[in-house]
Design an enzyme around this catalytic site. Structure first.
Site, PDB file in Angstrom:
ATOM      1  N   CYS A  78       0.850  -1.183   0.000  1.00  0.00           N
ATOM      2  CA  CYS A  78       0.000   0.000   0.000  1.00  0.00           C
ATOM      3  C   CYS A  78       0.890   1.239   0.000  1.00  0.00           C
ATOM      4  CB  CYS A  78      -0.964   0.003   1.177  1.00  0.00           C
ATOM      5  SG  CYS A  78      -0.340   0.783   2.650  1.00  0.00           S
ATOM      6  N   GLU A  79       0.517   2.203  -0.802  1.00  0.00           N
ATOM      7  CA  GLU A  79       1.390   3.365  -0.980  1.00  0.00           C
ATOM      8  C   GLU A  79       1.364   4.308   0.221  1.00  0.00           C
ATOM      9  OE1 GLU A  79       0.045   5.151  -4.574  1.00  0.00           O
ATOM     10  OE2 GLU A  79      -1.625   6.189  -3.630  1.00  0.00           O
ATOM     11  N   HIS A  80       0.430   4.086   1.146  1.00  0.00           N
ATOM     12  CA  HIS A  80       0.349   4.970   2.306  1.00  0.00           C
ATOM     13  C   HIS A  80       1.277   4.532   3.428  1.00  0.00           C
ATOM     14  CE1 HIS A  80      -3.818   5.273   0.450  1.00  0.00           C
ATOM     15  NE2 HIS A  80      -3.213   6.417   0.187  1.00  0.00           N
ATOM     16  N   HIS A  81       1.428   3.217   3.616  1.00  0.00           N
ATOM     17  CA  HIS A  81       2.220   2.705   4.737  1.00  0.00           C
ATOM     18  C   HIS A  81       3.375   1.824   4.295  1.00  0.00           C
ATOM     19  CE1 HIS A  81      -1.927   3.401   6.211  1.00  0.00           C
ATOM     20  NE2 HIS A  81      -1.307   3.908   7.264  1.00  0.00           N
ATOM     21  N   GLN A 119      -5.548  -0.340  -3.919  1.00  0.00           N
ATOM     22  CA  GLN A 119      -6.216  -1.467  -4.584  1.00  0.00           C
ATOM     23  C   GLN A 119      -7.100  -1.004  -5.741  1.00  0.00           C
ATOM     24  OE1 GLN A 119      -7.882  -4.416  -1.931  1.00  0.00           O
ATOM     25  NE2 GLN A 119      -9.392  -5.027  -3.446  1.00  0.00           N
ATOM     26  N   HIS A 147      -5.532  -5.964   3.754  1.00  0.00           N
ATOM     27  CA  HIS A 147      -4.523  -4.912   3.861  1.00  0.00           C
ATOM     28  C   HIS A 147      -3.914  -4.937   5.260  1.00  0.00           C
ATOM     29  CE1 HIS A 147      -5.542  -2.515   0.136  1.00  0.00           C
ATOM     30  NE2 HIS A 147      -6.456  -3.454   0.174  1.00  0.00           N
ATOM     31  N   CYS A 149      -2.083  -2.875   6.678  1.00  0.00           N
ATOM     32  CA  CYS A 149      -2.147  -1.584   7.373  1.00  0.00           C
ATOM     33  C   CYS A 149      -3.498  -1.426   8.075  1.00  0.00           C
ATOM     34  CB  CYS A 149      -1.879  -0.427   6.421  1.00  0.00           C
ATOM     35  SG  CYS A 149      -3.079  -0.243   5.118  1.00  0.00           S
TER      36      CYS A 149
END
Ligand SMILES: [Zn+2]
Length: 189
Positions: A78-81, A119, A147, A149
């Site tokens: 995931c690009e956030h975490h 996603q 996910h 995260c």
């Protein structure tokens, strides 16, 4: 075909060491000595799709029903975490003039999964790629993933699955085709 430039493992190892120290880990401890290097290699692997050949073939038989590969396992970050999300993809298309080797559907998923993602975008990119390359009559993609995260940190909603779908062409515009795609995907679940 590569989605990312070659990783610099030496630099990544050094940066991983700095990150772990900043997080309070004692890297003088023998058990962690090799960890920065393994972290660098691990992330590099998660971010590097294997090269593959995108050859398409003429649809000599004029096959025009859905071709669906179900339950293709995939993992992405995931690009956030930068934590993994892991699941299965169901990828289908209704051939026009060109078809793709069946194993290639899994490679297309991998191509777009091996980069920082959300996603929703991953689902769209797989569908758009197939649409552009094969000019099929329709495309359907469904992704189900857990996910980390969300399940290991934050709300800690263990076992939650996120489902996304992308439909193009007749799979989008024709209700019966759309219904057929979803029942073929669901048949094996
Ligand atoms: Zn995340």
């Amino acid at each position: 075909m590569r989605g990312t430039p070659e990783p610099d493992l030496a630099k990544a190892t050094e940066a991983a060491r700095d990150l772990l120290i900043a997080l309070g880990l004692d890297l003088a401890d023998d058990v962690l000595a090799e960890t920065p290097g393994r972290m660098a290699k691990g992330y590099a692997e998660l971010l590097t799709p294997r090269e593959f050949d995108l050859t398409t073939f003429p649809n000599d038989e004029g096959y025009d029903e859905f071709v669906i590969a179900r339950r293709i396992p995939f993992r992405s970050l995931c690009e956030h975490h930068l934590l993994p999300f892991v699941g299965v993809a169901h990828v289908g298309y209704m051939p026009g003039d060109r078809i793709l080797g069946l194993s290639k559907l899994a490679r297309v998923v991998e191509l777009f999964a091996c980069r920082p993602q959300v996603q929703e975008r991953l689902t769209m990119q797989i569908a758009t790629w197939l649409d552009g390359r094969l000019k099929p009559k329709g495309v359907g993609v469904v992704l189900e993933a857990e996910h980390m995260c969300m399940t290991l940190r934050g709300v800690q909603a263990a076992g939650t699955n996120t489902v996304t779908s992308a439909l193009l062409g007749m799979a989008r515009t024709d209700a019966r085709t759309r219904q057929e795609f979803f029942s073929l995907v669901a048949a094996g679940l």
